[in-house]
Design an enzyme around this catalytic site. Sequence first.
Site, PDB file in Angstrom:
ATOM      1  N   LYS A 228       1.099  -1.090   0.078  1.00  0.00           N
ATOM      2  CA  LYS A 228      -0.072   0.135   0.496  1.00  0.00           C
ATOM      3  C   LYS A 228       0.717   1.148  -0.139  1.00  0.00           C
ATOM      4  O   LYS A 228       1.576   1.465   0.623  1.00  0.00           O
ATOM      5  CB  LYS A 228      -0.872  -0.553   1.357  1.00  0.00           C
ATOM      6  CG  LYS A 228      -1.941   0.543   0.900  1.00  0.00           C
ATOM      7  CD  LYS A 228      -2.517   2.161   2.089  1.00  0.00           C
ATOM      8  CE  LYS A 228      -1.532   3.014   2.603  1.00  0.00           C
ATOM      9  NZ  LYS A 228      -1.659   4.041   1.933  1.00  0.00           N
TER      10      LYS A 228
ATOM     11  N   GLU B 190       9.520   1.199  10.676  1.00  0.00           N
ATOM     12  CA  GLU B 190      10.704   2.296  10.694  1.00  0.00           C
ATOM     13  C   GLU B 190       9.631   4.056  10.471  1.00  0.00           C
ATOM     14  O   GLU B 190       9.322   3.968  10.083  1.00  0.00           O
ATOM     15  CB  GLU B 190      11.729   2.206   9.020  1.00  0.00           C
ATOM     16  CG  GLU B 190      12.311   0.634   8.793  1.00  0.00           C
ATOM     17  CD  GLU B 190      12.911   0.744   9.503  1.00  0.00           C
ATOM     18  OE1 GLU B 190      13.503   2.053   9.904  1.00  0.00           O
ATOM     19  OE2 GLU B 190      14.290  -0.165   9.395  1.00  0.00           O
TER      20      GLU B 190
ATOM     21  N   CYS C 108      13.595  10.428   6.738  1.00  0.00           N
ATOM     22  CA  CYS C 108      13.312  10.654   8.441  1.00  0.00           C
ATOM     23  C   CYS C 108      15.103  10.584   8.908  1.00  0.00           C
ATOM     24  O   CYS C 108      14.740  10.811  10.126  1.00  0.00           O
ATOM     25  CB  CYS C 108      13.490   9.145   8.175  1.00  0.00           C
ATOM     26  SG  CYS C 108      13.506   8.032   7.350  1.00  0.00           S
TER      27      CYS C 108
ATOM     28  N   GLU D 295       9.929  16.217  14.508  1.00  0.00           N
ATOM     29  CA  GLU D 295      10.492  16.667  12.959  1.00  0.00           C
ATOM     30  C   GLU D 295       9.899  18.073  12.619  1.00  0.00           C
ATOM     31  O   GLU D 295       8.482  17.928  12.002  1.00  0.00           O
ATOM     32  CB  GLU D 295      10.595  14.905  12.314  1.00  0.00           C
ATOM     33  CG  GLU D 295      11.329  13.976  12.826  1.00  0.00           C
ATOM     34  CD  GLU D 295      10.831  13.209  11.443  1.00  0.00           C
ATOM     35  OE1 GLU D 295       8.769  12.635  11.837  1.00  0.00           O
ATOM     36  OE2 GLU D 295      11.067  12.291  10.777  1.00  0.00           O
TER      37      GLU D 295
HETATM   38  P1  NAP Z   1       2.255   8.612   7.209  1.00  0.00           P
HETATM   39  O1  NAP Z   1       1.398   9.762   7.364  1.00  0.00           O
HETATM   40  O2  NAP Z   1       2.358   7.832   8.383  1.00  0.00           O
HETATM   41  O3  NAP Z   1       2.181   7.399   5.960  1.00  0.00           O
HETATM   42  C1  NAP Z   1       2.754   6.718   5.626  1.00  0.00           C
HETATM   43  C2  NAP Z   1       1.777   5.391   5.036  1.00  0.00           C
HETATM   44  O4  NAP Z   1       0.727   4.709   6.257  1.00  0.00           O
HETATM   45  C3  NAP Z   1       1.191   6.227   4.164  1.00  0.00           C
HETATM   46  O5  NAP Z   1       1.164   5.076   3.325  1.00  0.00           O
HETATM   47  C4  NAP Z   1      -0.130   6.283   4.697  1.00  0.00           C
HETATM   48  O6  NAP Z   1      -0.991   5.989   3.873  1.00  0.00           O
HETATM   49  C5  NAP Z   1      -0.524   5.063   5.633  1.00  0.00           C
HETATM   50  N1  NAP Z   1      -1.114   5.435   5.860  1.00  0.00           N
HETATM   51  C6  NAP Z   1      -1.976   6.371   7.064  1.00  0.00           C
HETATM   52  N2  NAP Z   1      -2.766   6.136   7.824  1.00  0.00           N
HETATM   53  C7  NAP Z   1      -2.779   4.431   8.140  1.00  0.00           C
HETATM   54  C8  NAP Z   1      -4.025   3.829   8.784  1.00  0.00           C
HETATM   55  N3  NAP Z   1      -4.593   3.732   9.841  1.00  0.00           N
HETATM   56  N4  NAP Z   1      -3.531   2.881   8.292  1.00  0.00           N
HETATM   57  C9  NAP Z   1      -2.647   2.259   7.085  1.00  0.00           C
HETATM   58  N5  NAP Z   1      -1.998   2.714   7.102  1.00  0.00           N
HETATM   59  C10 NAP Z   1      -1.794   4.644   7.093  1.00  0.00           C
HETATM   60  O7  NAP Z   1       3.696   8.996   7.018  1.00  0.00           O
HETATM   61  P2  NAP Z   1       3.886  10.177   5.946  1.00  0.00           P
HETATM   62  O8  NAP Z   1       3.585  11.285   6.458  1.00  0.00           O
HETATM   63  O9  NAP Z   1       3.325   9.523   4.503  1.00  0.00           O
HETATM   64  O10 NAP Z   1       5.640   9.925   6.118  1.00  0.00           O
HETATM   65  C11 NAP Z   1       6.658  10.378   6.815  1.00  0.00           C
HETATM   66  C12 NAP Z   1       7.165  10.074   7.696  1.00  0.00           C
HETATM   67  O11 NAP Z   1       7.475   8.394   7.546  1.00  0.00           O
HETATM   68  C13 NAP Z   1       8.063  10.653   8.404  1.00  0.00           C
HETATM   69  O12 NAP Z   1       7.693  10.657  10.432  1.00  0.00           O
HETATM   70  C14 NAP Z   1       9.333   9.822   8.640  1.00  0.00           C
HETATM   71  O13 NAP Z   1      10.315  10.203   9.729  1.00  0.00           O
HETATM   72  C15 NAP Z   1       8.746   8.822   7.992  1.00  0.00           C
HETATM   73  N6  NAP Z   1       9.584   7.781   7.704  1.00  0.00           N
HETATM   74  C16 NAP Z   1      10.198   7.198   7.815  1.00  0.00           C
HETATM   75  C17 NAP Z   1      11.262   5.912   7.621  1.00  0.00           C
HETATM   76  C18 NAP Z   1      12.635   5.040   8.225  1.00  0.00           C
HETATM   77  O14 NAP Z   1      13.176   4.633   7.802  1.00  0.00           O
HETATM   78  N7  NAP Z   1      11.945   5.276   9.581  1.00  0.00           N
HETATM   79  C19 NAP Z   1      11.700   6.202   6.021  1.00  0.00           C
HETATM   80  C20 NAP Z   1      11.060   7.270   6.025  1.00  0.00           C
HETATM   81  C21 NAP Z   1       9.564   8.280   6.363  1.00  0.00           C
HETATM   82  P3  NAP Z   1      -1.879   7.779   2.490  1.00  0.00           P
HETATM   83  O15 NAP Z   1      -0.282   8.085   2.169  1.00  0.00           O
HETATM   84  O16 NAP Z   1      -2.311   7.447   1.470  1.00  0.00           O
HETATM   85  O17 NAP Z   1      -2.426   8.777   3.523  1.00  0.00           O
END
Ligand code: NAP
Length: 526
Positions: A221, A296, A330, A427
Amino acid sequence: MTLMISRMAARPFKLLSHLSSMHAPTPLLARQISMDAKGFASRLVSAGLLRNQGLIGGKWSDAYDGNTIKVHNPATGDVITTVPCMGLNETNDAISAAYNAFSSWSKVTAAERSKCLRKWYDLLISHKEELGQLITLEQGKPLQEAMGEVTYGAGFIEFFAEEAKRVYGDIIPSPLADRRMLVLKQPVGVVGAITPWNFPLAMITRKVGPALACGCTVVIKPSELTPLTALAAAELAVQAGIPPGVVNVVMGNASAIGDALLASPQVRKITFTGSTAVGKKLMAGAAGTVKKISLELGGNAPCIVFDDADLDVAVKGTLGAKFRNTGQTCVCANRIIVQEGIYEKFVDAFSKAVQKLQVGHGFSEGVVQGPLINEAAVQKVESFVKDATSKGAKVVLGAKRHSLGMTFYEPTVLSDVKSDMLIAREEVFGPVAPVLRFKTEDEALRMANDTNAGLAAYIFTNNVQRSWRVAEAEYGLVGVNEGLISTEVAPFGGVKQSGLGREGSKYGMDEYLEVKYVCLGNMSSN
Ligand code: NAP
């Protein structure tokens, strides 16, 4: 089992040309940028890499109720295309397809799985330019950086194609003469892989590479903000001969898809990259069926510059660690913690380097800072900067929206930042470098560890003993005199609330394997 899949006829691709600008840049520039982007989009259509349907059991599919979501170009606000807004039913079908495919894919020899992955890698690399363009189009990062992501992302497929052949078990010396004891490693089963928008390709390949290498099948997804790169990668997986049902892609209603993955007893593992808040929800949800889970999550990386650092190395390293992907990673340096003896010199040299960063549309020559992903991201940056300046931080550079409009923000340096400011607690996920001051090594370590996050940390020092001491801080990844440390050959992951498990490297395989103990008894009789 045959490893070939017939290429399914796809719905003709529709490129939407209308604008839905959120913040219009100057009209002439906006028109130019939109024209460039449309040119790239048309080329992607001709290359067959602009897919706008999900992939379920080898068939390209719309949402069952016909609903769609728009995918925007963050640099222009233009709608690139629409993709299906899928939910529970499509996800359940994708899970069933993955479950059915698992029984055969897990039995395919490791050598054959390796060959399929290698073919997929070759295709990703041979389409590096188009995939890079697609990433720039939907995510906004500059083209050079986007092509770098393709090399990095494809690297996981190559690495795990090789690791597929090295899933060794053990023989344990038995404490009893009539027994033999074996350890087997077996694939966990169907994997639900949920990924973010900031690395639309690499965050997928880092999960799918090892999953497939181990014999698992996946339901991916991607983020609704960047589904097109995932779909192009899936198209190339099909072309590589990866059998139907082994790789499935659904997108749309995130919580409905997430709930379906969590509820299904057929899904044996959830692997997630994204925010800590969503990661915690998934971890709680996975308890219902006791699934394996890897997370992650977000970071709050300290970048510690000691008085004894080489100034040029520290500036270059901090620049890379902070401004990669316009500050939207991240592992981005979120707090630049500088010792008092070098503080002024560092701020001065660093700001001069930041001032040279060229901001613009990702397709323009020389641009190294693209737009932020959306308006909400800019508003978050603005609120963090406002909080910091209202509490005494000084603006050295930037601290405002860029004249390009839209979601462009000026590369920013703030000095005199304190640990209690929002920008040092969470962040910022944008091009803002907050610089804090410290006196002693102990104080630097205390400041670095004063957070719930524990993903990446950076240290700049020429003192070998100090680099060893400080590298023991509470972080999963540490760069010493280096700001860019991610690679497929090293384990990536966080401690504390930055996550669970590791991705990349030989350790990345363990996340998709069950360790099984087999005891052979009655060995002495014949
Ligand atoms: P996010 O809002 O948590 O979204 C990540 C994924 O989760 C997206 O595909 C999102 O879908 C999905 N999602 C959201 N709500 C969900 C739910 N209730 N159930 C299942 N899936 C759900 O994060 P983001 O804004 O895309 O990414 C930024 C974050 O990712 C930052 O905090 C960054 O630090 C972290 N990150 C961490 C790493 C690592 O390796 N540690 C790497 C990259 C990014 P939709 O987008 O379709 O809503």
